[in-house]
Structure formats: structure tokens, C-alpha cells
Design a protein around this motif. Sequence first.
Motif, PDB file in Angstrom:
ATOM      1  N   SER A 316      -2.855  36.380  -4.089  1.00  0.00           N
ATOM      2  CA  SER A 316      -2.072  37.340  -3.303  1.00  0.00           C
ATOM      3  C   SER A 316      -1.720  36.709  -1.962  1.00  0.00           C
ATOM      4  CB  SER A 316      -2.866  38.635  -3.070  1.00  0.00           C
ATOM      5  OG  SER A 316      -4.028  38.375  -2.293  1.00  0.00           O
ATOM      6  N   GLY A 317      -0.702  37.283  -1.321  1.00  0.00           N
ATOM      7  CA  GLY A 317      -0.352  36.844   0.025  1.00  0.00           C
ATOM      8  C   GLY A 317       0.656  35.726   0.107  1.00  0.00           C
ATOM      9  N   MET A 318       1.261  35.326  -1.021  1.00  0.00           N
ATOM     10  CA  MET A 318       2.240  34.248  -0.975  1.00  0.00           C
ATOM     11  C   MET A 318       3.541  34.736  -0.334  1.00  0.00           C
ATOM     12  SD  MET A 318       1.634  32.211  -4.521  1.00  0.00           S
ATOM     13  CE  MET A 318       2.438  30.757  -3.880  1.00  0.00           C
ATOM     14  N   PRO A 319       4.346  33.825   0.217  1.00  0.00           N
ATOM     15  CA  PRO A 319       5.594  34.231   0.874  1.00  0.00           C
ATOM     16  C   PRO A 319       6.498  35.064  -0.024  1.00  0.00           C
ATOM     17  CG  PRO A 319       5.080  31.959   1.415  1.00  0.00           C
ATOM     18  CD  PRO A 319       4.083  32.381   0.371  1.00  0.00           C
ATOM     19  N   ASP A 320       7.271  35.958   0.595  1.00  0.00           N
ATOM     20  CA  ASP A 320       8.117  36.898  -0.139  1.00  0.00           C
ATOM     21  C   ASP A 320       9.175  36.214  -0.993  1.00  0.00           C
ATOM     22  OD1 ASP A 320       7.055  39.405   0.929  1.00  0.00           O
ATOM     23  OD2 ASP A 320       7.927  38.775   2.831  1.00  0.00           O
ATOM     24  N   LEU A 321       9.847  35.229  -0.417  1.00  0.00           N
ATOM     25  CA  LEU A 321      11.008  34.634  -1.074  1.00  0.00           C
ATOM     26  C   LEU A 321      10.722  33.217  -1.542  1.00  0.00           C
ATOM     27  CD1 LEU A 321      13.881  35.621   1.401  1.00  0.00           C
ATOM     28  CD2 LEU A 321      12.814  37.015  -0.378  1.00  0.00           C
ATOM     29  N   LEU A 322      11.205  32.907  -2.739  1.00  0.00           N
ATOM     30  CA  LEU A 322      11.242  31.537  -3.228  1.00  0.00           C
ATOM     31  C   LEU A 322      12.714  31.172  -3.400  1.00  0.00           C
ATOM     32  CD1 LEU A 322      10.166  28.915  -4.357  1.00  0.00           C
ATOM     33  CD2 LEU A 322       9.834  30.056  -6.573  1.00  0.00           C
ATOM     34  N   LEU A 323      13.150  30.168  -2.654  1.00  0.00           N
ATOM     35  CA  LEU A 323      14.550  29.765  -2.658  1.00  0.00           C
ATOM     36  C   LEU A 323      14.676  28.354  -3.212  1.00  0.00           C
ATOM     37  CD1 LEU A 323      15.368  30.848   1.015  1.00  0.00           C
ATOM     38  CD2 LEU A 323      15.612  32.241  -1.054  1.00  0.00           C
ATOM     39  N   ALA A 335      13.420  23.111  -2.457  1.00  0.00           N
ATOM     40  CA  ALA A 335      12.953  24.492  -2.489  1.00  0.00           C
ATOM     41  C   ALA A 335      12.449  24.890  -1.111  1.00  0.00           C
ATOM     42  CB  ALA A 335      11.847  24.662  -3.527  1.00  0.00           C
ATOM     43  N   LYS A 336      12.463  26.173  -0.854  1.00  0.00           N
ATOM     44  CA  LYS A 336      11.993  26.718   0.415  1.00  0.00           C
ATOM     45  C   LYS A 336      11.258  28.022   0.139  1.00  0.00           C
ATOM     46  CE  LYS A 336      14.937  26.981   3.909  1.00  0.00           C
ATOM     47  NZ  LYS A 336      14.413  26.253   5.101  1.00  0.00           N
ATOM     48  N   LEU A 337      10.170  28.271   0.880  1.00  0.00           N
ATOM     49  CA  LEU A 337       9.450  29.531   0.785  1.00  0.00           C
ATOM     50  C   LEU A 337       9.564  30.263   2.112  1.00  0.00           C
ATOM     51  CD1 LEU A 337       7.595  27.278  -0.950  1.00  0.00           C
ATOM     52  CD2 LEU A 337       6.465  29.398  -1.558  1.00  0.00           C
ATOM     53  N   ALA A 353      -2.777  32.241   6.201  1.00  0.00           N
ATOM     54  CA  ALA A 353      -3.558  31.193   5.531  1.00  0.00           C
ATOM     55  C   ALA A 353      -2.727  30.502   4.462  1.00  0.00           C
ATOM     56  CB  ALA A 353      -4.828  31.802   4.927  1.00  0.00           C
ATOM     57  N   TRP A 354      -1.963  31.278   3.674  1.00  0.00           N
ATOM     58  CA  TRP A 354      -1.123  30.704   2.623  1.00  0.00           C
ATOM     59  C   TRP A 354      -0.065  29.782   3.220  1.00  0.00           C
ATOM     60  CZ3 TRP A 354      -0.778  28.790  -1.781  1.00  0.00           C
ATOM     61  CH2 TRP A 354      -1.264  29.384  -2.942  1.00  0.00           C
ATOM     62  N   ILE A 355       0.568  30.194   4.296  1.00  0.00           N
ATOM     63  CA  ILE A 355       1.626  29.389   4.901  1.00  0.00           C
ATOM     64  C   ILE A 355       1.087  28.038   5.354  1.00  0.00           C
ATOM     65  CG2 ILE A 355       3.170  29.217   6.898  1.00  0.00           C
ATOM     66  CD1 ILE A 355       3.660  32.246   6.600  1.00  0.00           C
ATOM     67  N   LEU A 356      -0.099  28.030   5.968  1.00  0.00           N
ATOM     68  CA  LEU A 356      -0.677  26.767   6.422  1.00  0.00           C
ATOM     69  C   LEU A 356      -1.040  25.867   5.242  1.00  0.00           C
ATOM     70  CD1 LEU A 356      -2.909  27.864   9.431  1.00  0.00           C
ATOM     71  CD2 LEU A 356      -0.580  26.975   9.443  1.00  0.00           C
ATOM     72  N   VAL A 357      -1.547  26.457   4.155  1.00  0.00           N
ATOM     73  CA  VAL A 357      -1.855  25.673   2.958  1.00  0.00           C
ATOM     74  C   VAL A 357      -0.585  25.063   2.380  1.00  0.00           C
ATOM     75  CG1 VAL A 357      -2.568  25.880   0.539  1.00  0.00           C
ATOM     76  CG2 VAL A 357      -3.995  26.864   2.335  1.00  0.00           C
ATOM     77  N   GLY A 362       3.148  20.083   1.710  1.00  0.00           N
ATOM     78  CA  GLY A 362       4.470  19.504   1.890  1.00  0.00           C
ATOM     79  C   GLY A 362       5.631  20.429   1.605  1.00  0.00           C
ATOM     80  N   PHE A 363       5.375  21.740   1.469  1.00  0.00           N
ATOM     81  CA  PHE A 363       6.441  22.693   1.207  1.00  0.00           C
ATOM     82  C   PHE A 363       7.238  22.971   2.478  1.00  0.00           C
ATOM     83  CE2 PHE A 363       3.931  23.596  -2.540  1.00  0.00           C
ATOM     84  CZ  PHE A 363       4.861  24.015  -3.481  1.00  0.00           C
ATOM     85  N   ASP A 364       8.507  23.264   2.303  1.00  0.00           N
ATOM     86  CA  ASP A 364       9.358  23.770   3.377  1.00  0.00           C
ATOM     87  C   ASP A 364       9.132  25.277   3.429  1.00  0.00           C
ATOM     88  OD1 ASP A 364      11.309  24.411   5.178  1.00  0.00           O
ATOM     89  OD2 ASP A 364      13.005  23.880   3.898  1.00  0.00           O
ATOM     90  N   VAL A 365       8.473  25.752   4.473  1.00  0.00           N
ATOM     91  CA  VAL A 365       8.094  27.162   4.552  1.00  0.00           C
ATOM     92  C   VAL A 365       8.357  27.683   5.959  1.00  0.00           C
ATOM     93  CG1 VAL A 365       5.693  26.529   5.006  1.00  0.00           C
ATOM     94  CG2 VAL A 365       6.209  28.815   4.173  1.00  0.00           C
ATOM     95  N   GLU A 366       8.820  28.915   6.055  1.00  0.00           N
ATOM     96  CA  GLU A 366       9.114  29.495   7.348  1.00  0.00           C
ATOM     97  C   GLU A 366       9.008  31.014   7.290  1.00  0.00           C
ATOM     98  OE1 GLU A 366      12.965  27.773   7.775  1.00  0.00           O
ATOM     99  OE2 GLU A 366      14.023  29.556   7.026  1.00  0.00           O
TER     100      GLU A 366
END
Length: 377
Positions: A316-323, A335-337, A353-357, A362-366
Motif C-alpha cells: 500500500s501507499g504507492m504513488p497514484d499515477l503510473l505514466l 516511465a514516471k510515478l 517512504a515509498w517515494i524515497l525507496v 532509480g525511478f522518476d518520481v514526483e
Amino acid sequence: MDLVTRCIDLSENRLCTMPKQENATTRECLPSFFSRFSASWVYSKILTLGVSVYERDRRYEDAIRILKILLSKVACDRRRGYWALRLSIDLEHVGRANESLSTAEGGAIDPWVRAGSKFALQRRVLRLSKPPRRWKVPSYADYVKRSIREVSIEGRPLNCETGAKNVFYGYDGELCGVEQLALQYYADEGGGWQGTHSEGGIWMTIFGLLMWDVMFSDIQDVFQSKFQTAPLDLETDDFYKSRKDLAESQLKKIQDGMAEEMLISSWELHQGTSCQGVNWVRYSLTDLRAVVACIGGHRLASLLRHLAVDYRSWSSGMPDLLLWRFLDERGGGEAKLVEVKGPRDQLSEQQRAWILVLMDFGFDVEVCKVSPVTKRR
């Protein structure tokens, strides 16, 4: 309320007087995934609910007593993170700041405290351990304080009432939530991305399809009924430990760029078969193939290993959008989260915590923050 209090008191008495061998999950007893069928698990569940009752009524001393019992009597349980966090918060409520800090410090190094709970306790330690209470800076301070990239977009709200669900007029003029507004932004002004508002749903589907043989491998006692959609130990540490060689073999193939081929094969072999996390209706094979192709084998393998090792803490807690989007005709993509937050919304500790992981992998996340504007576009 009297009945609730009686249930809490009975559970407290039973848990406190329970023989030690019945109270802990050990290798000599039943497998760890049977622990939730024990009397101690039931009593601890009732007491956990009782804590929230006491906190609601501001009976913090009673909540503190129950939480201390849970932490002292139930040694091997993923709920220890929640218990330690609530105990630290309640101790601060009653003015016992030093004890609150010690509790947070102990919880932060407890091996059974994971994911968002651990991150929340670490953040409490940093907040409470100002000099002269503590002079030494914890080793995890820099990690916890890392900045997360943010973008801001504007939308015309349907209303601005406090507490009401955020509803905006989308780029197409239709009413939508903040996640759909963000999807429209990324598809248009944000760079031509395709995407889905899935939170963890699409990741659980990809995990189930690519790790199908690992989940349904022949492990003793984990399948008690032919109607199970997952092994009983999926949400325990034993899941990965019991299948490490097979899991790493699958992950090596994924890392080497075989994820799309494996996905197609699993889809064709198992389509329609019930499996925990797999949503056959919501996600098409075409989109799933595009996702794994754009993510890349190394990042995808890292994420799936993270779930395999600790599915319960991280499901649970993963970013809302997967692009995702393709950069050329040969199939190269990226890909971007994105975690979407409306006005007045804040990141939860699990989301942080998920965003930092994901950044580590190496994910593009914002984080995309949606703010209201009053004028029409």
C-alpha cells in the motif's frame, strides 16, 4: 461503551496471563503465517482497537498502558510499528517527552517495524531529539530529510468547501478528481504521457503475473484449500526466504530484459484465474506490456524484489499515477510515478517512504500539487 470496556479488560487480562509459549510465534510452534489464528493474535487485535477508543476519548494513560502491554507481550508482529508510534504520540500528549523520544528511538530500530511506521518513528526522533535532549544526530537523518521533487498545477474547482471532496473542471471541461486532472495535465502540457490512476493496483497485477510461478510454488502448508488465491505466507518474511532461489531466478530474467516476454506468457497461461492482486479487467495486456517496457528491467526487478521480501508492509501507499511514453519507433521509452495531492492534502508517512525507496531504485518520481484558481482557462 461498557461492553467495549469489558472486551478490552478481558483481552488485557487474558494476554497478560497467557503462557509464554502461546504468546509468541516461534519456529518450534506453528509456522508464522498461522499466527493470526491464535488466541493471542485475537486478543492483541481487540486491544489495538481499544487503543483507538481510548485515544478518541483522550484517555491517554489507559492507551499508554495497553500499548506497553502489547509491545512487551507480542514480540513478532508487524503491528509493532503502529503500537510504538501511537505510544510515542500518546506519551507526548501527557507531557512525557523524554519517554516519548526513547520509545520512538526503540521503535525505529525494531526489526519488526517496517515501511511507513519506521519512517514516521524516524521523523519523530529527529523532531524530538533537539539539544539538549539529544546531541547526537541519528545516522538516518540525511535519508529522512531528502527532498522530493514537486510540480504544481492549477485547476478550476467546483467548490472550495473545507472537508468536501476535491472536484475540478478538467481540461476537457468535464468534472473530475485531482488524479484525473493530473492525468490530463501530463497527457497535454506535462509532456505527452500515457498513464493510469492505479495507486498500487497495476503493480500488484504486474507482480502477480511475473511472479506467478513463485507464488504458486510447492511449499509445505501454504495451501490449505484449492480456492486460495495466494499462499498463506505471502504477507510474511517466510515467503521470500522459502523461495529465494526461484524468486531470484525470475528476477534475474526480468533484470535481463525478459519481462515483456514473461508477461505475455503468464497472461496467456493464466488469464481469468483468480490471483491475489491481479486485476484481469482493469488492465489490458497492451498497457501492461508498455509499462514493463518503459520501466526497464533493472528498476522493475528492484521493485518486485522489494515486494517479494515484504509484501505486507509495501503493498500500500504507492504513488497514484503510473505514466509512460515511448521516445522512438524502436520501442525505447520511459516511465514516471506521480503522487497527486489536492489543496490541504499532505503526504502520509507510507507514501513518503515509498517515494524515497523508488528514488533509490532509480525511478522518476514526483509529487503533483493541485491548487485552485478562480478564473476560467
